[in-house]
Design a protein around this motif. Sequence first.
Motif, PDB file in Angstrom:
ATOM      1  N   ALA A  35       0.846  -1.207   0.000  1.00 56.12           N
ATOM      2  CA  ALA A  35       0.000   0.000   0.000  1.00 56.12           C
ATOM      3  C   ALA A  35       0.879   1.255   0.000  1.00 56.12           C
ATOM      4  O   ALA A  35       0.567   2.241  -0.678  1.00 56.12           O
ATOM      5  CB  ALA A  35      -0.925  -0.010   1.219  1.00 56.12           C
ATOM      6  N   VAL A  36       1.992   1.215   0.736  1.00 57.05           N
ATOM      7  CA  VAL A  36       2.926   2.356   0.741  1.00 57.05           C
ATOM      8  C   VAL A  36       3.503   2.546  -0.664  1.00 57.05           C
ATOM      9  O   VAL A  36       3.610   3.675  -1.169  1.00 57.05           O
ATOM     10  CB  VAL A  36       4.048   2.142   1.793  1.00 57.05           C
ATOM     11  N   ALA A  37       3.853   1.433  -1.327  1.00 59.19           N
ATOM     12  CA  ALA A  37       4.385   1.534  -2.704  1.00 59.19           C
ATOM     13  C   ALA A  37       3.330   2.125  -3.646  1.00 59.19           C
ATOM     14  O   ALA A  37       3.648   2.966  -4.496  1.00 59.19           O
ATOM     15  CB  ALA A  37       4.852   0.158  -3.188  1.00 59.19           C
ATOM     16  N   VAL A  38       2.087   1.701  -3.477  1.00 61.12           N
ATOM     17  CA  VAL A  38       1.009   2.234  -4.341  1.00 61.12           C
ATOM     18  C   VAL A  38       0.813   3.729  -4.071  1.00 61.12           C
ATOM     19  O   VAL A  38       0.674   4.523  -5.014  1.00 61.12           O
ATOM     20  CB  VAL A  38      -0.315   1.446  -4.109  1.00 61.12           C
ATOM     21  N   LEU A  39       0.832   4.117  -2.805  1.00 61.98           N
ATOM     22  CA  LEU A  39       0.677   5.547  -2.486  1.00 61.98           C
ATOM     23  C   LEU A  39       1.830   6.362  -3.074  1.00 61.98           C
ATOM     24  O   LEU A  39       1.618   7.458  -3.591  1.00 61.98           O
ATOM     25  CB  LEU A  39       0.609   5.753  -0.971  1.00 61.98           C
ATOM     26  N   ALA A  40       3.054   5.812  -2.997  1.00 65.39           N
ATOM     27  CA  ALA A  40       4.207   6.506  -3.580  1.00 65.39           C
ATOM     28  C   ALA A  40       3.995   6.657  -5.088  1.00 65.39           C
ATOM     29  O   ALA A  40       4.253   7.727  -5.657  1.00 65.39           O
ATOM     30  CB  ALA A  40       5.495   5.735  -3.290  1.00 65.39           C
ATOM     31  N   ALA A  41       3.506   5.606  -5.732  1.00 62.80           N
ATOM     32  CA  ALA A  41       3.265   5.656  -7.186  1.00 62.80           C
ATOM     33  C   ALA A  41       2.344   6.818  -7.548  1.00 62.80           C
ATOM     34  O   ALA A  41       2.507   7.465  -8.595  1.00 62.80           O
ATOM     35  CB  ALA A  41       2.665   4.329  -7.658  1.00 62.80           C
ATOM     36  N   LYS A 167       4.980 -12.678  -6.942  1.00 55.20           N
ATOM     37  CA  LYS A 167       3.871 -11.758  -7.150  1.00 55.20           C
ATOM     38  C   LYS A 167       3.165 -11.526  -5.817  1.00 55.20           C
ATOM     39  O   LYS A 167       2.960 -12.463  -5.054  1.00 55.20           O
ATOM     40  CB  LYS A 167       2.894 -12.345  -8.177  1.00 55.20           C
ATOM     41  N   PHE A 168       2.821 -10.286  -5.571  1.00 63.38           N
ATOM     42  CA  PHE A 168       2.136  -9.915  -4.332  1.00 63.38           C
ATOM     43  C   PHE A 168       0.726 -10.506  -4.277  1.00 63.38           C
ATOM     44  O   PHE A 168      -0.014 -10.427  -5.255  1.00 63.38           O
ATOM     45  CB  PHE A 168       2.067  -8.390  -4.254  1.00 63.38           C
ATOM     46  N   LYS A 169       0.414 -11.106  -3.155  1.00 64.24           N
ATOM     47  CA  LYS A 169      -0.961 -11.592  -2.910  1.00 64.24           C
ATOM     48  C   LYS A 169      -1.433 -10.929  -1.626  1.00 64.24           C
ATOM     49  O   LYS A 169      -0.828 -11.148  -0.564  1.00 64.24           O
ATOM     50  CB  LYS A 169      -0.970 -13.110  -2.691  1.00 64.24           C
ATOM     51  N   PRO A 170      -2.507 -10.144  -1.687  1.00 61.81           N
ATOM     52  CA  PRO A 170      -2.951  -9.456  -0.468  1.00 61.81           C
ATOM     53  C   PRO A 170      -3.313 -10.458   0.623  1.00 61.81           C
ATOM     54  O   PRO A 170      -3.862 -11.516   0.335  1.00 61.81           O
ATOM     55  CB  PRO A 170      -4.185  -8.673  -0.919  1.00 61.81           C
ATOM     56  N   LYS A 171      -2.993 -10.111   1.871  1.00 64.19           N
ATOM     57  CA  LYS A 171      -3.288 -11.014   3.000  1.00 64.19           C
ATOM     58  C   LYS A 171      -4.603 -10.614   3.690  1.00 64.19           C
ATOM     59  O   LYS A 171      -5.332 -11.464   4.155  1.00 64.19           O
ATOM     60  CB  LYS A 171      -2.155 -10.962   4.021  1.00 64.19           C
ATOM     61  N   ASN A 172      -4.853  -9.314   3.742  1.00 64.20           N
ATOM     62  CA  ASN A 172      -6.086  -8.876   4.395  1.00 64.20           C
ATOM     63  C   ASN A 172      -7.274  -9.085   3.464  1.00 64.20           C
ATOM     64  O   ASN A 172      -7.119  -9.024   2.239  1.00 64.20           O
ATOM     65  CB  ASN A 172      -5.993  -7.399   4.774  1.00 64.20           C
ATOM     66  N   GLU A 173      -8.421  -9.307   4.062  1.00 68.91           N
ATOM     67  CA  GLU A 173      -9.627  -9.506   3.242  1.00 68.91           C
ATOM     68  C   GLU A 173      -9.991  -8.238   2.498  1.00 68.91           C
ATOM     69  O   GLU A 173     -10.374  -8.254   1.344  1.00 68.91           O
ATOM     70  CB  GLU A 173     -10.790  -9.906   4.143  1.00 68.91           C
ATOM     71  N   LYS A 174      -9.840  -7.112   3.184  1.00 72.81           N
ATOM     72  CA  LYS A 174     -10.189  -5.819   2.580  1.00 72.81           C
ATOM     73  C   LYS A 174      -8.907  -5.086   2.233  1.00 72.81           C
ATOM     74  O   LYS A 174      -8.026  -4.946   3.089  1.00 72.81           O
ATOM     75  CB  LYS A 174     -10.996  -4.997   3.598  1.00 72.81           C
ATOM     76  N   ASP A 175      -8.783  -4.630   0.974  1.00 71.02           N
ATOM     77  CA  ASP A 175      -7.575  -3.911   0.573  1.00 71.02           C
ATOM     78  C   ASP A 175      -7.511  -2.548   1.276  1.00 71.02           C
ATOM     79  O   ASP A 175      -8.498  -1.815   1.270  1.00 71.02           O
ATOM     80  CB  ASP A 175      -7.573  -3.668  -0.945  1.00 71.02           C
ATOM     81  N   PRO A 176      -6.339  -2.201   1.832  1.00 72.03           N
ATOM     82  CA  PRO A 176      -6.207  -0.881   2.468  1.00 72.03           C
ATOM     83  C   PRO A 176      -6.260   0.254   1.452  1.00 72.03           C
ATOM     84  O   PRO A 176      -6.669   1.369   1.754  1.00 72.03           O
ATOM     85  CB  PRO A 176      -4.828  -0.942   3.130  1.00 72.03           C
ATOM     86  N   VAL A 177      -5.789  -0.029   0.228  1.00 74.92           N
ATOM     87  CA  VAL A 177      -5.929   0.912  -0.892  1.00 74.92           C
ATOM     88  C   VAL A 177      -6.358   0.057  -2.079  1.00 74.92           C
ATOM     89  O   VAL A 177      -6.223  -1.163  -2.036  1.00 74.92           O
ATOM     90  CB  VAL A 177      -4.592   1.615  -1.251  1.00 74.92           C
ATOM     91  N   ASP A 178      -6.835   0.697  -3.125  1.00 75.79           N
ATOM     92  CA  ASP A 178      -7.138  -0.050  -4.346  1.00 75.79           C
ATOM     93  C   ASP A 178      -5.794  -0.311  -5.032  1.00 75.79           C
ATOM     94  O   ASP A 178      -5.253   0.555  -5.704  1.00 75.79           O
ATOM     95  CB  ASP A 178      -8.082   0.788  -5.218  1.00 75.79           C
TER      96      ASP A 178
END
Length: 191
Positions: A35-41, A167-178
């Motif tokens: 999520a931090v990487a996505v926010l940086a993007a 490849k990244f696989k989300p662990k939480n059921e709900k994504d913190p960011v899209d």
Amino acid sequence: MSREGARAGPAAHSSHVGTTLPRSDVLEWPDYFMAVAVLAAKQSRDPHTQVGACIVSSENRIVGIGYNKMPNDCTKAFPWDKEAASRLDTKYPYISHAELNAFVNKTVVDVRGCRIYVTLFPCNECAKIIIQSGIHEVIYLLDKYPDKDETRAAKRLFENTGIHCRKFKPKNEKDPVDFYSVFGANQEQSN
Ligand SMILES: Nc1ccn([C@H]2C[C@H](O)[C@@H](COP(=O)(O)O)O2)c(=O)n1
Ligand SMILES: [Zn+2]
């Protein structure tokens, strides 16, 4: 359990100080770092592909964040085009990649043994930086250009040096960011 926390009953309470239980529905580390990487993007001014990277230590400390950008003071002086009669008139020779910027922005002297979360599979130039800096694992969100020579060369470099790429696989059921928001609506998520 409610997001506001919970009251401990007499049995649960025995191993806790106080009567309020700590929250259990927290973000898992991998989801947090991607999520931090996505926010940086999302900071990137690249009109076509925004890329983010987050370098993380073995103690789960963030030690470097970056996104793809023109070098300082070059945002307006250089082209953002993908295509032109000459490659010199495209963005490619000038843009500084997210992984390079995460490395340049590092807050520690040594990133050996760290891992890197990246929204796009690294290119060969970034693979070289990853290898030379001692980063030992790459976790990527999307392998958008698997047929490009830059990606194929990066894979050869990683295979040869034993750098683990997954490849990244989300662990939480709900994504913190899209997570895939930086790639647009119809981006293939399977590769
Ligand atoms: N390892 C990478 C590979 C590419 N980038 C950046 C460079 C460009 O700004 C963008 C790709 O642009 P496109 O060809 O999709 O228009 O991604 C990076 O930061 N790290
Ligand atoms: Zn690169």
